[in-house]
Design a protein around this motif. Structure first.
Motif, PDB file in Angstrom:
ATOM      1  N   LEU A 195      50.088  42.318  38.677  1.00  0.00           N
ATOM      2  CA  LEU A 195      50.988  41.285  38.174  1.00  0.00           C
ATOM      3  C   LEU A 195      51.698  40.541  39.297  1.00  0.00           C
ATOM      4  O   LEU A 195      52.075  39.382  39.138  1.00  0.00           O
ATOM      5  CB  LEU A 195      52.030  41.912  37.236  1.00  0.00           C
ATOM      6  CG  LEU A 195      51.512  42.318  35.847  1.00  0.00           C
ATOM      7  CD1 LEU A 195      52.535  43.177  35.120  1.00  0.00           C
ATOM      8  CD2 LEU A 195      51.173  41.091  35.026  1.00  0.00           C
ATOM      9  N   CYS A 196      51.868  41.203  40.433  1.00  0.00           N
ATOM     10  CA  CYS A 196      52.576  40.581  41.555  1.00  0.00           C
ATOM     11  C   CYS A 196      51.634  39.871  42.524  1.00  0.00           C
ATOM     12  O   CYS A 196      52.073  39.168  43.420  1.00  0.00           O
ATOM     13  CB  CYS A 196      53.387  41.635  42.319  1.00  0.00           C
ATOM     14  SG  CYS A 196      54.728  42.372  41.361  1.00  0.00           S
ATOM     15  N   ASP A 197      50.330  40.088  42.361  1.00  0.00           N
ATOM     16  CA  ASP A 197      49.342  39.486  43.259  1.00  0.00           C
ATOM     17  C   ASP A 197      48.321  38.715  42.426  1.00  0.00           C
ATOM     18  O   ASP A 197      47.474  39.301  41.761  1.00  0.00           O
ATOM     19  CB  ASP A 197      48.648  40.583  44.069  1.00  0.00           C
ATOM     20  CG  ASP A 197      47.740  40.013  45.164  1.00  0.00           C
ATOM     21  OD1 ASP A 197      47.157  38.928  44.953  1.00  0.00           O
ATOM     22  OD2 ASP A 197      47.610  40.654  46.220  1.00  0.00           O
ATOM     23  N   HIS A 198      48.417  37.372  42.461  1.00  0.00           N
ATOM     24  CA  HIS A 198      47.548  36.539  41.616  1.00  0.00           C
ATOM     25  C   HIS A 198      46.080  36.725  41.962  1.00  0.00           C
ATOM     26  O   HIS A 198      45.222  36.664  41.083  1.00  0.00           O
ATOM     27  CB  HIS A 198      47.935  35.069  41.759  1.00  0.00           C
ATOM     28  CG  HIS A 198      47.313  34.183  40.716  1.00  0.00           C
ATOM     29  ND1 HIS A 198      47.686  34.220  39.391  1.00  0.00           N
ATOM     30  CD2 HIS A 198      46.316  33.259  40.806  1.00  0.00           C
ATOM     31  CE1 HIS A 198      46.956  33.360  38.712  1.00  0.00           C
ATOM     32  NE2 HIS A 198      46.119  32.762  39.540  1.00  0.00           N
ATOM     33  N   THR A 199      45.786  36.948  43.242  1.00  0.00           N
ATOM     34  CA  THR A 199      44.391  37.146  43.644  1.00  0.00           C
ATOM     35  C   THR A 199      43.830  38.423  43.018  1.00  0.00           C
ATOM     36  O   THR A 199      42.705  38.428  42.501  1.00  0.00           O
ATOM     37  CB  THR A 199      44.276  37.245  45.182  1.00  0.00           C
ATOM     38  OG1 THR A 199      44.762  36.032  45.760  1.00  0.00           O
ATOM     39  CG2 THR A 199      42.832  37.448  45.598  1.00  0.00           C
ATOM     40  N   MET A 200      44.623  39.499  43.058  1.00  0.00           N
ATOM     41  CA  MET A 200      44.198  40.758  42.437  1.00  0.00           C
ATOM     42  C   MET A 200      44.000  40.570  40.932  1.00  0.00           C
ATOM     43  O   MET A 200      43.064  41.110  40.344  1.00  0.00           O
ATOM     44  CB  MET A 200      45.243  41.854  42.690  1.00  0.00           C
ATOM     45  CG  MET A 200      45.231  42.436  44.082  1.00  0.00           C
ATOM     46  SD  MET A 200      46.420  43.793  44.245  1.00  0.00           S
ATOM     47  CE  MET A 200      45.720  45.011  43.120  1.00  0.00           C
ATOM     48  N   LYS A 207      36.238  40.856  36.617  1.00  0.00           N
ATOM     49  CA  LYS A 207      35.492  42.080  36.339  1.00  0.00           C
ATOM     50  C   LYS A 207      35.457  42.348  34.837  1.00  0.00           C
ATOM     51  O   LYS A 207      34.420  42.718  34.282  1.00  0.00           O
ATOM     52  CB  LYS A 207      36.138  43.269  37.063  1.00  0.00           C
ATOM     53  CG  LYS A 207      35.957  43.248  38.571  1.00  0.00           C
ATOM     54  CD  LYS A 207      36.606  44.456  39.221  1.00  0.00           C
ATOM     55  CE  LYS A 207      36.431  44.431  40.736  1.00  0.00           C
ATOM     56  NZ  LYS A 207      37.078  45.586  41.394  1.00  0.00           N
ATOM     57  N   ALA A 208      36.617  42.141  34.195  1.00  0.00           N
ATOM     58  CA  ALA A 208      36.685  42.359  32.753  1.00  0.00           C
ATOM     59  C   ALA A 208      35.788  41.364  32.011  1.00  0.00           C
ATOM     60  O   ALA A 208      35.133  41.709  31.025  1.00  0.00           O
ATOM     61  CB  ALA A 208      38.138  42.232  32.275  1.00  0.00           C
ATOM     62  N   SER A 210      33.060  40.074  33.111  1.00  0.00           N
ATOM     63  CA  SER A 210      31.676  40.504  33.296  1.00  0.00           C
ATOM     64  C   SER A 210      31.308  41.587  32.293  1.00  0.00           C
ATOM     65  O   SER A 210      30.221  41.579  31.715  1.00  0.00           O
ATOM     66  CB  SER A 210      31.478  41.044  34.723  1.00  0.00           C
ATOM     67  OG  SER A 210      31.722  40.040  35.674  1.00  0.00           O
ATOM     68  N   VAL A 211      32.248  42.508  32.059  1.00  0.00           N
ATOM     69  CA  VAL A 211      32.013  43.579  31.091  1.00  0.00           C
ATOM     70  C   VAL A 211      31.877  43.000  29.691  1.00  0.00           C
ATOM     71  O   VAL A 211      31.019  43.417  28.903  1.00  0.00           O
ATOM     72  CB  VAL A 211      33.164  44.615  31.132  1.00  0.00           C
ATOM     73  CG1 VAL A 211      32.983  45.648  30.023  1.00  0.00           C
ATOM     74  CG2 VAL A 211      33.209  45.309  32.478  1.00  0.00           C
ATOM     75  N   LEU A 212      32.715  42.006  29.374  1.00  0.00           N
ATOM     76  CA  LEU A 212      32.661  41.379  28.051  1.00  0.00           C
ATOM     77  C   LEU A 212      31.321  40.694  27.826  1.00  0.00           C
ATOM     78  O   LEU A 212      30.754  40.742  26.732  1.00  0.00           O
ATOM     79  CB  LEU A 212      33.794  40.360  27.902  1.00  0.00           C
ATOM     80  CG  LEU A 212      35.211  40.932  27.732  1.00  0.00           C
ATOM     81  CD1 LEU A 212      36.223  39.801  27.714  1.00  0.00           C
ATOM     82  CD2 LEU A 212      35.316  41.750  26.463  1.00  0.00           C
ATOM     83  N   VAL A 213      30.821  40.046  28.863  1.00  0.00           N
ATOM     84  CA  VAL A 213      29.536  39.365  28.737  1.00  0.00           C
ATOM     85  C   VAL A 213      28.424  40.380  28.488  1.00  0.00           C
ATOM     86  O   VAL A 213      27.562  40.193  27.631  1.00  0.00           O
ATOM     87  CB  VAL A 213      29.222  38.550  30.017  1.00  0.00           C
ATOM     88  CG1 VAL A 213      27.803  38.019  29.975  1.00  0.00           C
ATOM     89  CG2 VAL A 213      30.206  37.396  30.145  1.00  0.00           C
ATOM     90  N   LEU A 214      28.483  41.461  29.232  1.00  0.00           N
ATOM     91  CA  LEU A 214      27.456  42.500  29.072  1.00  0.00           C
ATOM     92  C   LEU A 214      27.507  43.135  27.693  1.00  0.00           C
ATOM     93  O   LEU A 214      26.487  43.465  27.097  1.00  0.00           O
ATOM     94  CB  LEU A 214      27.638  43.584  30.150  1.00  0.00           C
ATOM     95  CG  LEU A 214      27.329  43.152  31.591  1.00  0.00           C
ATOM     96  CD1 LEU A 214      27.690  44.268  32.564  1.00  0.00           C
ATOM     97  CD2 LEU A 214      25.857  42.803  31.732  1.00  0.00           C
ATOM     98  N   ASP A 215      28.706  43.315  27.190  1.00  0.00           N
ATOM     99  CA  ASP A 215      28.863  43.948  25.883  1.00  0.00           C
ATOM    100  C   ASP A 215      28.697  42.970  24.726  1.00  0.00           C
ATOM    101  O   ASP A 215      28.652  43.366  23.566  1.00  0.00           O
ATOM    102  CB  ASP A 215      30.243  44.607  25.776  1.00  0.00           C
ATOM    103  CG  ASP A 215      30.358  45.794  26.716  1.00  0.00           C
ATOM    104  OD1 ASP A 215      29.316  46.259  27.211  1.00  0.00           O
ATOM    105  OD2 ASP A 215      31.493  46.252  26.967  1.00  0.00           O
ATOM    106  N   GLY A 216      28.638  41.685  25.071  1.00  0.00           N
ATOM    107  CA  GLY A 216      28.485  40.680  24.008  1.00  0.00           C
ATOM    108  C   GLY A 216      29.741  40.460  23.204  1.00  0.00           C
ATOM    109  O   GLY A 216      29.698  39.921  22.091  1.00  0.00           O
ATOM    110  N   LEU A 217      30.913  40.866  23.777  1.00  0.00           N
ATOM    111  CA  LEU A 217      32.155  40.731  23.032  1.00  0.00           C
ATOM    112  C   LEU A 217      32.637  39.295  22.944  1.00  0.00           C
ATOM    113  O   LEU A 217      33.479  38.966  22.109  1.00  0.00           O
ATOM    114  CB  LEU A 217      33.245  41.608  23.675  1.00  0.00           C
ATOM    115  CG  LEU A 217      32.988  43.098  23.631  1.00  0.00           C
ATOM    116  CD1 LEU A 217      34.117  43.844  24.319  1.00  0.00           C
ATOM    117  CD2 LEU A 217      32.866  43.578  22.176  1.00  0.00           C
ATOM    118  N   ASP A 218      32.145  38.447  23.869  1.00  0.00           N
ATOM    119  CA  ASP A 218      32.613  37.061  23.853  1.00  0.00           C
ATOM    120  C   ASP A 218      31.727  36.156  23.027  1.00  0.00           C
ATOM    121  O   ASP A 218      31.872  34.941  23.034  1.00  0.00           O
ATOM    122  CB  ASP A 218      32.694  36.517  25.291  1.00  0.00           C
ATOM    123  CG  ASP A 218      31.325  36.472  25.956  1.00  0.00           C
ATOM    124  OD1 ASP A 218      30.411  37.191  25.475  1.00  0.00           O
ATOM    125  OD2 ASP A 218      31.176  35.737  26.940  1.00  0.00           O
ATOM    126  N   ALA A 219      30.770  36.725  22.297  1.00  0.00           N
ATOM    127  CA  ALA A 219      29.905  35.903  21.431  1.00  0.00           C
ATOM    128  C   ALA A 219      30.715  35.329  20.281  1.00  0.00           C
ATOM    129  O   ALA A 219      31.662  35.962  19.799  1.00  0.00           O
ATOM    130  CB  ALA A 219      28.762  36.761  20.886  1.00  0.00           C
TER     131      ALA A 219
END
Length: 222
Positions: A195-200, A207-208, A210-219
């Motif tokens: 929360l204190c580091d915008h880059t992080m 990363k999250a 990428s996981v959503l795309v793999l799981d098809g959650l964003d369909a």
């Protein structure tokens, strides 16, 4: 004195690069680009793609608003400009400065009266000054948020969840709920660092995603 000479030299080099493609507007375009930091201008001289994009942004700003007709003679008797139109014009001019916060800064500047916004459109120097002020305000606000997070209970999941959701929503409004839920699985110490580091935060969101795309959650949901 050296700064003025360096700026003049940068201006001449920019003008020479812009003139062949935009003979009639080379002077105006060069003047607008010279409002940018010297480091950015130097990079433009080395990077043709970056220069082309900056010139396109400046051209867009000029085409949406008659830049020369408003220099020194902006008045209330001129044709009224709608708020939406002012916002679009201001956004394009702010975007030329490559702050990375164009949307936020434009929103802050649009909180002023219409007459003040019109002055910004016709005065590059004043616009740059207001942009810098807005940047300072945003930095102070971010610092205050950090102080609040440091003083709050690090183990308060509700507090962390609220702040995390708001931060993620600015990056990915569509999937913010799913991404927030995934990031909340991290320990509270890591969450506070994110929360204190915008880059992080951006890296964690990517990363999250990428996981959503793999799981098809964003369909699209029917």
């Amino acid at each position: 004195m050296e700064d003025e000479e360096d700026l003049e030299m940068l201006g001449e080099q920019l003008y020479n690069l812009i003139y062949p493609r935009h003979m009639d507007m080379a002077g105006k375009l060069t003047g607008m680009l010279l409002e940018l930091p010297s480091s950015v201008l130097a990079e433009m001289l080395r990077n043709e793609t970056m220069l082309t994009k900056a010139v396109e942004k400046a051209l867009g700003a000029l085409s949406s608003f008659d830049y020369t007709s408003n220099m020194g003679r902006q008045g209330e008797d001129e044709v009224s400009v709608s708020s939406d139109s002012l916002g679009e014009q201001l956004y394009q001019l702010v975007d030329v400065h490559n702050t990375g916060l164009t949307e936020k800064i434009t929103g802050m500047l649009l909180e002023q009266k219409k007459e003040e916004v019109q002055k910004l459109l016709s005065d590059p120097g004043l616009l740059e000054e207001r942009i810098n002020m807005a940047l300072e305000t945003l930095k102070e606000d971010n610092s205050m948020e950090t102080d609040i997070s440091d003083s709050s209970d690090p183990d308060d999941p509700e507090r962390l969840g609220e702040r995390l959701f708001q931060a993620v929503q600015e990056i990915d409004a569509k999937n913010c709920a799913d991404i927030t839920g995934m990031l909340l699985e991290m320990d509270s110490k890591t969450l506070k660092q994110v929360l204190c580091d915008h880059t992080m935060l951006e890296q964690a969101v990517q990363k999250a995603q990428s996981v959503l795309v793999l799981d098809g959650l964003d369909a699209p949901k029917l």
